[in-house]
Design a protein around this motif. Sequence first.
Motif, PDB file in Angstrom:
ATOM      1  N   GLY A 118       0.827  -1.200   0.000  1.00 21.37           N
ATOM      2  CA  GLY A 118       0.000   0.000   0.000  1.00 21.37           C
ATOM      3  C   GLY A 118       0.863   1.252   0.000  1.00 21.37           C
ATOM      4  N   PRO A 119       0.212   2.415   0.008  1.00 16.47           N
ATOM      5  CA  PRO A 119       0.960   3.677   0.085  1.00 16.47           C
ATOM      6  C   PRO A 119       1.738   3.753   1.407  1.00 16.47           C
ATOM      7  N   SER A 120       2.757   4.602   1.446  1.00 20.14           N
ATOM      8  CA  SER A 120       3.566   4.768   2.655  1.00 20.14           C
ATOM      9  C   SER A 120       2.874   5.712   3.634  1.00 20.14           C
ATOM     10  N   ALA A 121       3.309   5.656   4.889  1.00 17.51           N
ATOM     11  CA  ALA A 121       2.775   6.570   5.919  1.00 17.51           C
ATOM     12  C   ALA A 121       2.982   8.025   5.466  1.00 17.51           C
ATOM     13  N   GLU A 122       4.113   8.273   4.855  1.00 18.12           N
ATOM     14  CA  GLU A 122       4.420   9.634   4.382  1.00 18.12           C
ATOM     15  C   GLU A 122       3.404  10.074   3.316  1.00 18.12           C
ATOM     16  N   GLN A 123       3.021   9.138   2.423  1.00 18.28           N
ATOM     17  CA  GLN A 123       2.036   9.476   1.377  1.00 18.28           C
ATOM     18  C   GLN A 123       0.659   9.766   1.977  1.00 18.28           C
ATOM     19  N   TYR A 124       0.263   8.968   2.983  1.00 17.81           N
ATOM     20  CA  TYR A 124      -1.024   9.239   3.662  1.00 17.81           C
ATOM     21  C   TYR A 124      -0.997  10.617   4.314  1.00 17.81           C
ATOM     22  N   GLU A 125       0.158  10.975   4.882  1.00 15.90           N
ATOM     23  CA  GLU A 125       0.271  12.253   5.604  1.00 15.90           C
ATOM     24  C   GLU A 125       0.295  13.428   4.624  1.00 15.90           C
ATOM     25  N   ARG A 126       0.991  13.241   3.506  1.00 15.85           N
ATOM     26  CA  ARG A 126       1.127  14.319   2.515  1.00 15.85           C
ATOM     27  C   ARG A 126      -0.178  14.541   1.740  1.00 15.85           C
ATOM     28  N   GLY A 127      -0.873  13.447   1.420  1.00 11.01           N
ATOM     29  CA  GLY A 127      -2.061  13.540   0.573  1.00 11.01           C
ATOM     30  C   GLY A 127      -1.693  13.485  -0.893  1.00 11.01           C
ATOM     31  N   MET A 128      -2.693  13.299  -1.738  1.00  9.62           N
ATOM     32  CA  MET A 128      -2.474  13.065  -3.159  1.00  9.62           C
ATOM     33  C   MET A 128      -2.747  14.315  -4.002  1.00  9.62           C
ATOM     34  N   ALA A 129      -1.929  14.466  -5.043  1.00 12.66           N
ATOM     35  CA  ALA A 129      -2.114  15.557  -6.010  1.00 12.66           C
ATOM     36  C   ALA A 129      -2.896  15.013  -7.201  1.00 12.66           C
ATOM     37  N   ILE A 130      -3.947  15.741  -7.580  1.00 17.08           N
ATOM     38  CA  ILE A 130      -4.871  15.265  -8.621  1.00 17.08           C
ATOM     39  C   ILE A 130      -4.790  16.146  -9.856  1.00 17.08           C
ATOM     40  N   HIS A 131      -4.864  15.510 -11.012  1.00 17.39           N
ATOM     41  CA  HIS A 131      -5.026  16.235 -12.276  1.00 17.39           C
ATOM     42  C   HIS A 131      -6.415  15.908 -12.823  1.00 17.39           C
ATOM     43  N   LEU A 132      -7.155  16.939 -13.205  1.00 19.46           N
ATOM     44  CA  LEU A 132      -8.490  16.716 -13.782  1.00 19.46           C
ATOM     45  C   LEU A 132      -8.345  16.434 -15.274  1.00 19.46           C
TER      46      LEU A 132
ATOM     47  N   LEU B  21       1.602  11.828 -18.829  1.00 22.67           N
ATOM     48  CA  LEU B  21       1.067  13.185 -18.654  1.00 22.67           C
ATOM     49  C   LEU B  21       0.951  13.530 -17.163  1.00 22.67           C
ATOM     50  N   LEU B  22       0.449  12.593 -16.370  1.00 18.35           N
ATOM     51  CA  LEU B  22       0.312  12.830 -14.929  1.00 18.35           C
ATOM     52  C   LEU B  22       1.680  13.056 -14.298  1.00 18.35           C
ATOM     53  N   LYS B  23       2.628  12.229 -14.703  1.00 20.52           N
ATOM     54  CA  LYS B  23       3.991  12.360 -14.181  1.00 20.52           C
ATOM     55  C   LYS B  23       4.534  13.754 -14.512  1.00 20.52           C
ATOM     56  N   ALA B  24       4.346  14.164 -15.761  1.00 22.08           N
ATOM     57  CA  ALA B  24       4.846  15.481 -16.189  1.00 22.08           C
ATOM     58  C   ALA B  24       4.211  16.602 -15.372  1.00 22.08           C
ATOM     59  N   LYS B  25       2.980  16.409 -14.954  1.00 23.46           N
ATOM     60  CA  LYS B  25       2.273  17.445 -14.187  1.00 23.46           C
ATOM     61  C   LYS B  25       2.494  17.301 -12.686  1.00 23.46           C
ATOM     62  N   GLY B  26       3.256  16.299 -12.278  1.00 20.63           N
ATOM     63  CA  GLY B  26       3.480  16.086 -10.852  1.00 20.63           C
ATOM     64  C   GLY B  26       2.245  15.589 -10.117  1.00 20.63           C
ATOM     65  N   ALA B  27       1.309  14.979 -10.854  1.00 24.52           N
ATOM     66  CA  ALA B  27       0.078  14.488 -10.229  1.00 24.52           C
ATOM     67  C   ALA B  27       0.214  13.004  -9.890  1.00 24.52           C
ATOM     68  N   ASP B  28      -0.421  12.607  -8.783  1.00 28.56           N
ATOM     69  CA  ASP B  28      -0.435  11.186  -8.406  1.00 28.56           C
ATOM     70  C   ASP B  28      -1.524  10.429  -9.160  1.00 28.56           C
ATOM     71  N   TYR B  29      -2.686  11.068  -9.318  1.00 29.76           N
ATOM     72  CA  TYR B  29      -3.820  10.404  -9.977  1.00 29.76           C
ATOM     73  C   TYR B  29      -4.591  11.412 -10.823  1.00 29.76           C
ATOM     74  N   ALA B  30      -5.339  10.867 -11.778  1.00 34.24           N
ATOM     75  CA  ALA B  30      -6.304  11.679 -12.527  1.00 34.24           C
ATOM     76  C   ALA B  30      -7.684  11.489 -11.904  1.00 34.24           C
ATOM     77  N   LEU B  31      -8.494  12.527 -11.949  1.00 30.22           N
ATOM     78  CA  LEU B  31      -9.941  12.347 -11.745  1.00 30.22           C
ATOM     79  C   LEU B  31     -10.605  12.677 -13.070  1.00 30.22           C
ATOM     80  N   TYR B  32     -11.581  11.857 -13.448  1.00 31.58           N
ATOM     81  CA  TYR B  32     -12.223  12.023 -14.752  1.00 31.58           C
ATOM     82  C   TYR B  32     -13.402  12.987 -14.652  1.00 31.58           C
TER      83      TYR B  32
END
Lengths: 276, 276
Positions: free
Chosen positions: B118-132, B156-167
Motif C-alpha cells: 500500500g501507500p507509505s505513511a508519508e504518502q497518507y500524511e502528505r495527501g495526493m495531487a490530482i489532475h483533472l 502526462l500525470l507524471k509530467a504534471k506532478g500528479a499522483d492520480y487523474a480524476l475524470y
Amino acid sequence: MYPTVYLNGQYLPKEKATLNVADLSILRGFGIFDYFRYADGNPRFIEDHLDRFFSSAKLLDLEMPVSREELRTTVHELIKRNGEEEGGIRFVLTGGYSPDGYTPTTPNLVAMAYPFKGPSAEQYERGMAIHLHHYERQLPKVKSIDYLEGIRIQPLLKAKGADYALYVDREYNVRESDRSNFMIVREGILITPVESILHGITRLHLLRLARQLGISVDERAVSVNELKQADEAIICSSIKGAMAITTVDEVLIGNGKPGPVTRRIMEAWDGYCASN
Amino acid sequence: MYPTVYLNGQYLPKEKATLNVADLSILRGFGIFDYFRYADGNPRFIEDHLDRFFSSAKLLDLEMPVSREELRTTVHELIKRNGEEEGGIRFVLTGGYSPDGYTPTTPNLVAMAYPFKGPSAEQYERGMAIHLHHYERQLPKVKSIDYLEGIRIQPLLKAKGADYALYVDREYNVRESDRSNFMIVREGILITPVESILHGITRLHLLRLARQLGISVDERAVSVNELKQADEAIICSSIKGAMAITTVDEVLIGNGKPGPVTRRIMEAWDGYCASN
C-alpha cells in the motif's frame, strides 16, 4: 487460425502461441493491432498497414520490438510457413508483462494468419442493414484492441435484424462502424467522415479508386439525417471491401438496393487491389 | 505475483499460467476483473467482490464457468497454496477462445495472488495531487479490463506532478479515478457521486463507516467547482483505503493537508475492516 503463429521472434505451432496472464492485454485491455488480407501470397497494401501499426504504437507509447523491415519480412515468412495463398494477417502488440500490472513495459508482438472468408455474393447483392448506436470510440485514431462496446451490442444487433452498427456521436454525426468505415453518395458525390475516426486502409484506397473513376470525393462530417436521405451508402473494410448499406434502422437507402455509384466501385475494387 | 495461479480449474506455477493468443482479451480487450485484499489469510469484503464480479459478467453476457461457492473456495485455496498471510487477489474473466475472433464463447477464468504494497505513511500524511482529465469511462458500472485511457495518460500525470487523474464528464462533473472513487467534505457532510461510476467496494464501506462515525453522507453529483472549493477531498480504493486529496490541478484543497473528517475516517478504517 492457420497452424503457425509468430510470437516475439519465434514461429510456433498455434497451440504453443500463448501469453502469460501477466500481460497487459489480459489484465488491462492495453494493446493495438492491425489486420490485412493477402492473395496469391501477396499482402494487400502492406506499407499502409505498417504505417498505421507503427503509428498506433507511437500514439500509445508502445515501443515496437522490431524494425519495419523485420516486420515486413515476418509477414512474408508467416505466409510462406503457413503454405496458403490466401488469407488474412493480424498483428497484435500488447503492453507486455508489467511488473506492477499497470505500467507498460517491453511489448509482446504476435502475428497470426487466418483463412479468409468474405461476405457471399448474395450479401453483396442484398446490401447491409445498419442500426444506429450512440457511441464514441476512445482514441479513434488508434487501432486499439478496445472492442468492448462493439462486442457487447452484438446480441442487440441480432435482435434488430441489423448486420452492423454505425456509431453516432453527441452531435448526431455518424462516424464509423466497429470494424468498418462508411460513406454516402449524394448527387453523385462520395462523402465520408474524416475527423475522429479510424483511418481505414480500405477507406483510403476506395477514395483513390473513386477519384480514378471520375467520382468526386468530399471528406467531411455526415449527419444522421444526411445518411438517412442519402442516394446511396457504403460500408467498407479490409474484409468486405465496399458493400452497399441498404437500410438504416429500417429506413431504405435509395431504393433499398445497391446504387449505381456503389456498384461501379464494388465492381472495380478487385481489379484495383490486384494492380496496387 | 505469488507463485501459484488458478486457471480454469487448475492450480499452476505462474510461469505456466498462459492464455492462447486467440483469447478475446488479447484480440479485443474483452474481459472483466475484480481485485481485493486479504489479511491474516482472510479476503476482505469477499461477498461484495463476488457480487460485483458476477454482476460485471452478467452485464457483458459472459457465462461464469464456476458457481459462486466454487469461486469462493478457489480464493481460500489460492491463499493457502501461496502460503502468505497478506496479499491481493485478482480475478480475470475473458471472452474466451472465439472461433471468429469476435464473438464471446466459453470464458477463461484466472485468479492470481499478489504481494500487497500500500501507500507509505508519508504518502497518507502528505495527501495526493490530482489532475483533472476530461474522460468518460465506457460502461462505467462494469469492472471491465478497459484501462486504455488510464494507462495512456500516466506520462502526462507524471509530467504534471500528479499522483492520480480524476475524470471529468461533459457536464463538468467529476466522476471517479482510473482505479479509485472520490469523495468531498463540505460543511461536515461527506459527498460522493453515485451515477455513472464504478461502485467501489471500498467506497461502499467507507460510506458505512462514515455513518457509523456520525458523519452525514450525501450521494450525488459533484462538480469541478465544488471539488476545488471543498473543505476536504478523499480518494479511495481497495489498495489505498481512504487518502486525502490535497491538491487539484495545483489548487489547494482546504489548507493543503488531510482535514479532520478525512483523518477520522482514515484512522478508523483498519479497525472497521478487521471487524467486518
